[in-house]
Design a protein around this motif. Structure first.
Motif, PDB file in Angstrom:
ATOM      1  N   THR A 104      -1.246   5.656   4.024  1.00 56.02           N
ATOM      2  CA  THR A 104       0.327   5.099   4.975  1.00 56.02           C
ATOM      3  C   THR A 104       0.335   5.288   2.502  1.00 56.02           C
ATOM      4  O   THR A 104       1.884   5.147   2.519  1.00 56.02           O
ATOM      5  N   GLU A 105      -0.540   4.794   2.365  1.00 60.05           N
ATOM      6  CA  GLU A 105       0.316   3.907   0.545  1.00 60.05           C
ATOM      7  C   GLU A 105       0.212   5.403  -0.227  1.00 60.05           C
ATOM      8  O   GLU A 105       1.205   5.339  -1.509  1.00 60.05           O
ATOM      9  N   GLY A 107       2.199   8.167   0.835  1.00 58.63           N
ATOM     10  CA  GLY A 107       3.574   7.908   0.972  1.00 58.63           C
ATOM     11  C   GLY A 107       4.828   7.610   0.564  1.00 58.63           C
ATOM     12  O   GLY A 107       5.699   7.682   0.163  1.00 58.63           O
ATOM     13  N   ARG A 108       3.751   6.061   0.315  1.00 60.64           N
ATOM     14  CA  ARG A 108       4.944   4.656  -0.512  1.00 60.64           C
ATOM     15  C   ARG A 108       4.590   5.077  -1.292  1.00 60.64           C
ATOM     16  O   ARG A 108       6.207   5.069  -2.553  1.00 60.64           O
TER      17      ARG A 108
END
Ligand SMILES: Cc1cc2nc3c(=O)[nH]c(=O)nc-3n(C[C@H](O)[C@H](O)[C@H](O)COP(=O)(O)OP(=O)(O)OC[C@H]3O[C@@H](n4cnc5c(N)ncnc54)[C@H](O)[C@@H]3O)c2cc1C
Length: 378
Positions: A104-105, A107-108
């Motif tokens: 997820t990170e 993508g962030r």
């Protein structure tokens, strides 16, 4: 070995204009004082701003002047442990949750700084039959948990492909984050080393910050700043070199090899950034100055030439990073209202950003359930 390039100990990434920030002079009040403006500290500042906090950020040298702006630029999912090792050490559920957090990170990070991040994927290339067999175990463990991975065989060698990993210019990314944070109201200062630290007061050579909470986001030398972490975090130096643009080696994706000791990326300009051989320097690499050494630089140069690259070496540099025995980083309130984060064991670009934001939430009394993934005892 060739003579060290001039300027000494400057990373390949240092080719963007940067207007220095002033040093702190006088006294300021803030809700939170963040010490250390690398990738972790800057993500922490960003989260604090989002929570409505008044933030002062202090940097001893220049923004990302430590490992955050001097690293290989690999943005890798997972922890410092290979996935199957993480499953063994942490249990499957925790290892998987940590891996998901880093996916997820990634993508962030890409969404926050699209100009600096390239989603190329990354390669783990086996340097021996033992390592190839370890790659197979990693492949199996990751496939069992539906994580993005594929076997790889190509000009670079054999191993694993991680299709969602990415690569960046680490210094440029941090500078973007710093400029943005300053525009959004954070008071950031360079050339302002914290000399004394407590949860409510931080002093620098020419100033002081009164605050409700202090967050120390320093990877290398964390244990010298906060002696309570001695024995848990140990600082080592990691070293790299960079070349002039060349077509001698095509690396469409960054790679790491020999159990992660060596790593490389090719910039869009064609320059190569190559790091590694910490183990070749032996005990001497467990040090805090963060300056390049003849021994390791010589090994890096031979490795580069053995790859068939004869382009001139234009940069040689090093920086300190913190290692922990467990391979998990530190995220902890070490004194009342004084938080510490660091000890990423050589891979802090993604995890450091996660921890920076978690520390911000914890310091502001906000929910941060993912913190337990890092802090729960083994
Ligand atoms: C050569 C090398 C290659 C690497 N390659 C990779 C890679 O490809 N991928 C990856 O994920 N990780 C890599 N790493 C690790 C990664 O760079 C670090 O884990 C990460 O950048 C740490 O960032 P940080 O912001 O937590 O800490 P740091 O970068 O250590 O930043 C802390 C900042 O605090 C400042 N500071 C220190 N003391 C004080 C004080 N008293 N007061 C105020 N400020 C202070 C420092 O000047 C520094 O700018 C590499 C590291 C090195 C050195």
């Amino acid at each position: 070995m060739s003579i060290l390039p001039n300027p000494f100990n400057t990373p390949l990434w240092d080719d963007h204009p940067w207007t220095p920030l002033p040093p702190l002079e006088g006294e300021l009040e803030a809700d939170v004082c963040v010490v250390g403006l690398g990738g972790s500290g800057l993500n922490c500042v960003q989260e604090l701003l989002g929570l409505g906090a008044r933030v002062v950020g202090l940097e001893a040298g220049s923004v990302a002047g430590g490992a955050a702006g001097r690293n290989g630029g690999l943005l890798l999912a997972g922890t410092a442990m290979f996935y199957h090792d993480a499953v063994k050490a942490l249990g499957r559920e925790r290892a998987r949750a940590l891996y998901a957090l880093t996916l997820t990170e990634l993508g962030r990070t890409e969404a926050a700084t699209p100009e600096g991040v390239r989603r190329t994927g990354s390669l783990r290339i086996a340097a021996s039959p033992e390592e190839l067999s370890d790659c197979e175990q990693q492949l199996e463990a990751m496939r069992e948990d539906d994580l993005p991975v594929a076997p790889y065989s190509g000009p670079e060698g054999r191993g694993l492909l991680f299709p969602t990993d990415a690569v960046m210019n680490p210094l440029a990314r941090c500078q973007v984050l710093a400029r943005r944070a300053a525009q959004e109201g954070a008071l950031l200062f360079e050339s302002s080393p914290a000399l004394t630290l407590s949860g409510s007061l931080v002093t620098t050579p020419q100033g002081r910050v009164r605050c409700r909470e202090t967050i120390v986001a320093v990877d290398g030398r964390l244990e010298t700043l906060l002696p309570e972490l001695e024995g848990r975090v140990r600082t080592a130096r990691l070293q790299m070199l960079g070349t002039a643009p060349t077509r001698e080696l095509d690396l469409p994706r960054p790679l790491y090899t020999r159990w992660g000791y060596e790593y490389a990326q090719r910039r869009p300009s064609g320059s190569l950034a190559l790091g590694g051989f910490r183990d070749a320097g032996g005990e001497a690499e467990w040090e805090t100055t963060g300056e390049p050494s003849q021994e390791v630089q010589g090994r890096l140069e031979r490795f580069l030439r053995d790859l068939g690259v004869h382009a001139p070496i234009t940069h040689r540099w090093a920086a300190p990073v913190g290692y922990t025995k467990t391979g998990l980083p530190v995220l902890e309130e070490v004194r009342e209202n004084l938080w510490a984060l660091g000890g990423y064991s050589g891979t802090g670009n993604v995890i450091g950003a996660i921890l920076g934001r978690l520390a911000a939430r914890l310091a502001c009394g906000e929910a941060a359930p993912e913190a337990a993934l890092f802090t729960r005892p083994l």
